[in-house]
Scaffold this motif. Sequence first.
Motif, mmCIF file in Angstrom:
data_model
loop_
_atom_site.group_PDB
_atom_site.id
_atom_site.type_symbol
_atom_site.label_atom_id
_atom_site.label_comp_id
_atom_site.label_asym_id
_atom_site.label_seq_id
_atom_site.Cartn_x
_atom_site.Cartn_y
_atom_site.Cartn_z
ATOM 1 N N ARG A 194 -0.126 -5.874 -10.182
ATOM 2 C CA ARG A 194 -1.590 -5.879 -10.183
ATOM 3 C C ARG A 194 -2.138 -4.816 -9.224
ATOM 4 N NH1 ARG A 194 -2.513 -10.830 -10.535
ATOM 5 N NH2 ARG A 194 -3.370 -10.788 -12.617
ATOM 6 N N ALA A 195 -1.552 -4.714 -8.038
ATOM 7 C CA ALA A 195 -2.003 -3.713 -7.060
ATOM 8 C C ALA A 195 -1.799 -2.300 -7.603
ATOM 9 C CB ALA A 195 -1.262 -3.889 -5.741
ATOM 10 N N ILE A 196 -0.665 -2.055 -8.219
ATOM 11 C CA ILE A 196 -0.401 -0.730 -8.788
ATOM 12 C C ILE A 196 -1.395 -0.425 -9.901
ATOM 13 C CG2 ILE A 196 1.261 0.624 -10.134
ATOM 14 C CD1 ILE A 196 3.471 -0.874 -8.496
ATOM 15 N N LYS A 197 -1.616 -1.390 -10.776
ATOM 16 C CA LYS A 197 -2.535 -1.183 -11.904
ATOM 17 C C LYS A 197 -3.947 -0.919 -11.403
ATOM 18 C CE LYS A 197 -3.333 -1.082 -16.284
ATOM 19 N NZ LYS A 197 -2.683 -0.051 -17.101
ATOM 20 N N GLU A 198 -4.420 -1.751 -10.478
ATOM 21 C CA GLU A 198 -5.802 -1.623 -9.995
ATOM 22 C C GLU A 198 -6.034 -0.311 -9.249
ATOM 23 O OE1 GLU A 198 -6.478 -5.165 -7.686
ATOM 24 O OE2 GLU A 198 -6.758 -6.415 -9.481
ATOM 25 N N LYS A 199 -5.043 0.146 -8.499
ATOM 26 C CA LYS A 199 -5.253 1.327 -7.656
ATOM 27 C C LYS A 199 -4.826 2.633 -8.304
ATOM 28 C CE LYS A 199 -5.225 -1.413 -3.518
ATOM 29 N NZ LYS A 199 -4.516 -1.891 -2.362
ATOM 30 N N THR A 200 -3.930 2.581 -9.305
ATOM 31 C CA THR A 200 -3.464 3.836 -9.906
ATOM 32 C C THR A 200 -3.784 3.949 -11.392
ATOM 33 O OG1 THR A 200 -1.259 3.089 -10.615
ATOM 34 C CG2 THR A 200 -1.499 3.819 -8.303
ATOM 35 N N ASN A 254 0.786 -1.232 0.000
ATOM 36 C CA ASN A 254 0.000 0.000 0.000
ATOM 37 C C ASN A 254 0.819 1.283 0.000
ATOM 38 O OD1 ASN A 254 -2.395 -1.406 -0.211
ATOM 39 N ND2 ASN A 254 -2.688 -1.519 1.994
ATOM 40 N N PRO A 255 1.865 1.441 0.831
ATOM 41 C CA PRO A 255 2.650 2.681 0.772
ATOM 42 C C PRO A 255 3.322 2.897 -0.580
ATOM 43 C CG PRO A 255 3.104 1.495 2.809
ATOM 44 C CD PRO A 255 2.278 0.587 1.947
ATOM 45 N N LEU A 256 3.777 1.824 -1.214
ATOM 46 C CA LEU A 256 4.368 1.939 -2.549
ATOM 47 C C LEU A 256 3.325 2.426 -3.535
ATOM 48 C CD1 LEU A 256 6.521 1.514 -4.755
ATOM 49 C CD2 LEU A 256 5.814 -0.894 -4.833
ATOM 50 N N VAL A 257 2.142 1.828 -3.496
ATOM 51 C CA VAL A 257 1.060 2.228 -4.402
ATOM 52 C C VAL A 257 0.711 3.698 -4.177
ATOM 53 C CG1 VAL A 257 -1.369 1.852 -4.990
ATOM 54 C CG2 VAL A 257 0.150 -0.112 -4.649
ATOM 55 N N GLU A 258 0.633 4.111 -2.924
ATOM 56 C CA GLU A 258 0.326 5.513 -2.616
ATOM 57 C C GLU A 258 1.411 6.448 -3.142
ATOM 58 O OE1 GLU A 258 -0.269 5.624 1.621
ATOM 59 O OE2 GLU A 258 -2.042 4.321 1.485
ATOM 60 N N PHE A 259 2.681 6.045 -3.009
ATOM 61 C CA PHE A 259 3.788 6.861 -3.511
ATOM 62 C C PHE A 259 3.695 7.001 -5.029
ATOM 63 C CE2 PHE A 259 8.262 7.370 -4.900
ATOM 64 C CZ PHE A 259 8.512 8.593 -4.302
ATOM 65 N N ILE A 260 3.395 5.915 -5.704
ATOM 66 C CA ILE A 260 3.257 5.960 -7.165
ATOM 67 C C ILE A 260 2.066 6.827 -7.551
ATOM 68 C CG2 ILE A 260 2.658 4.538 -9.178
ATOM 69 C CD1 ILE A 260 4.588 2.420 -7.973
ATOM 70 N N GLU A 261 0.996 6.724 -6.811
ATOM 71 C CA GLU A 261 -0.172 7.552 -7.092
ATOM 72 C C GLU A 261 0.146 9.036 -6.916
ATOM 73 O OE1 GLU A 261 -4.836 6.697 -6.698
ATOM 74 O OE2 GLU A 261 -3.657 6.370 -4.881
ATOM 75 N N GLU A 262 0.933 9.374 -5.902
ATOM 76 C CA GLU A 262 1.318 10.768 -5.654
ATOM 77 C C GLU A 262 2.267 11.308 -6.714
ATOM 78 O OE1 GLU A 262 3.050 11.007 -1.734
ATOM 79 O OE2 GLU A 262 1.258 10.118 -0.826
ATOM 80 N N THR A 263 3.244 10.494 -7.140
ATOM 81 C CA THR A 263 4.269 10.975 -8.067
ATOM 82 C C THR A 263 3.848 10.888 -9.529
ATOM 83 O OG1 THR A 263 5.360 8.808 -8.033
ATOM 84 C CG2 THR A 263 6.146 10.466 -6.465
ATOM 85 N N LYS A 264 2.822 10.129 -9.844
ATOM 86 C CA LYS A 264 2.232 10.035 -11.174
ATOM 87 C C LYS A 264 3.233 9.803 -12.325
ATOM 88 C CE LYS A 264 -1.753 12.877 -9.959
ATOM 89 N NZ LYS A 264 -2.051 12.031 -8.863
ATOM 90 N N PRO A 265 3.983 8.708 -12.264
ATOM 91 C CA PRO A 265 4.882 8.414 -13.388
ATOM 92 C C PRO A 265 4.087 8.003 -14.622
ATOM 93 C CG PRO A 265 4.812 6.555 -11.892
ATOM 94 C CD PRO A 265 4.015 7.664 -11.239
ATOM 95 N N ASP A 266 4.693 8.202 -15.778
ATOM 96 C CA ASP A 266 4.063 7.750 -17.028
ATOM 97 C C ASP A 266 4.133 6.239 -17.156
ATOM 98 O OD1 ASP A 266 3.500 10.410 -18.358
ATOM 99 O OD2 ASP A 266 5.646 10.592 -17.953
ATOM 100 N N LEU A 267 5.209 5.652 -16.643
ATOM 101 C CA LEU A 267 5.423 4.206 -16.691
ATOM 102 C C LEU A 267 5.869 3.706 -15.333
ATOM 103 C CD1 LEU A 267 7.652 3.883 -19.892
ATOM 104 C CD2 LEU A 267 5.250 3.228 -19.711
#
Length: 191
Positions: free
Chosen positions: A75-81, A44-57
């Motif tokens: 899968r978690a990153i894809k589903e949540k972000t 979850n913290p990784l997914v939240e960090f990716i959601e905050e930083t909004k990378p293209d890939l």
Amino acid sequence: MAKIHFVSDHQLNESLGMMYLSANVKAHGHEVELSLLSEYSSINPLVEFIEETKPDLVAFSVMTPQADMFRIVSRAIKEKTGRTIIWGGPHCMFMLEEVLKNDFLDIACVGDGEDALLDLMNCIEAGEDYTGIDNLNVKVDGKWIRNPVRPLEKDLDKYPFPDRDMFYDKYPLLGELTVKRLITSRGCPYK
């Protein structure tokens, strides 16, 4: 500039492939971020960090022993972000049919990634179609477009030295370890 976020499980090994990819895209003005799975207590913290930083890939260099873990994380990153997920590395090269069955995956790179990833990042930055880039398998409307694999680059001096800073600037403790395991050659060391 386009932005890529590499996710690694590192395990005290330098990820030479990611370092080469990072150096090459940085040399052409793109932004690179790295996260080690060991830094997080859960996904979850990784997914939240990716959601905050909004990378293209969001990129993974996958060896077969890592595939199960990277499936869960991807899968978690894809589903949540909803971010675009790209996999490359040996697992994609040798197990491509299995890799392409992953529903969370958007792009799979086969063969050397430096030029393919740079082409992809340049297309993303320009807002151009990237479905025809050699070495990339790209999913469009649930179907895979399989592009040819380009010949291996013979002039390796055209690429910058590996970006070791991507690991050691963010994780200085890794640089301070008195014993390091690293790879000194390019490609698979086995026949």
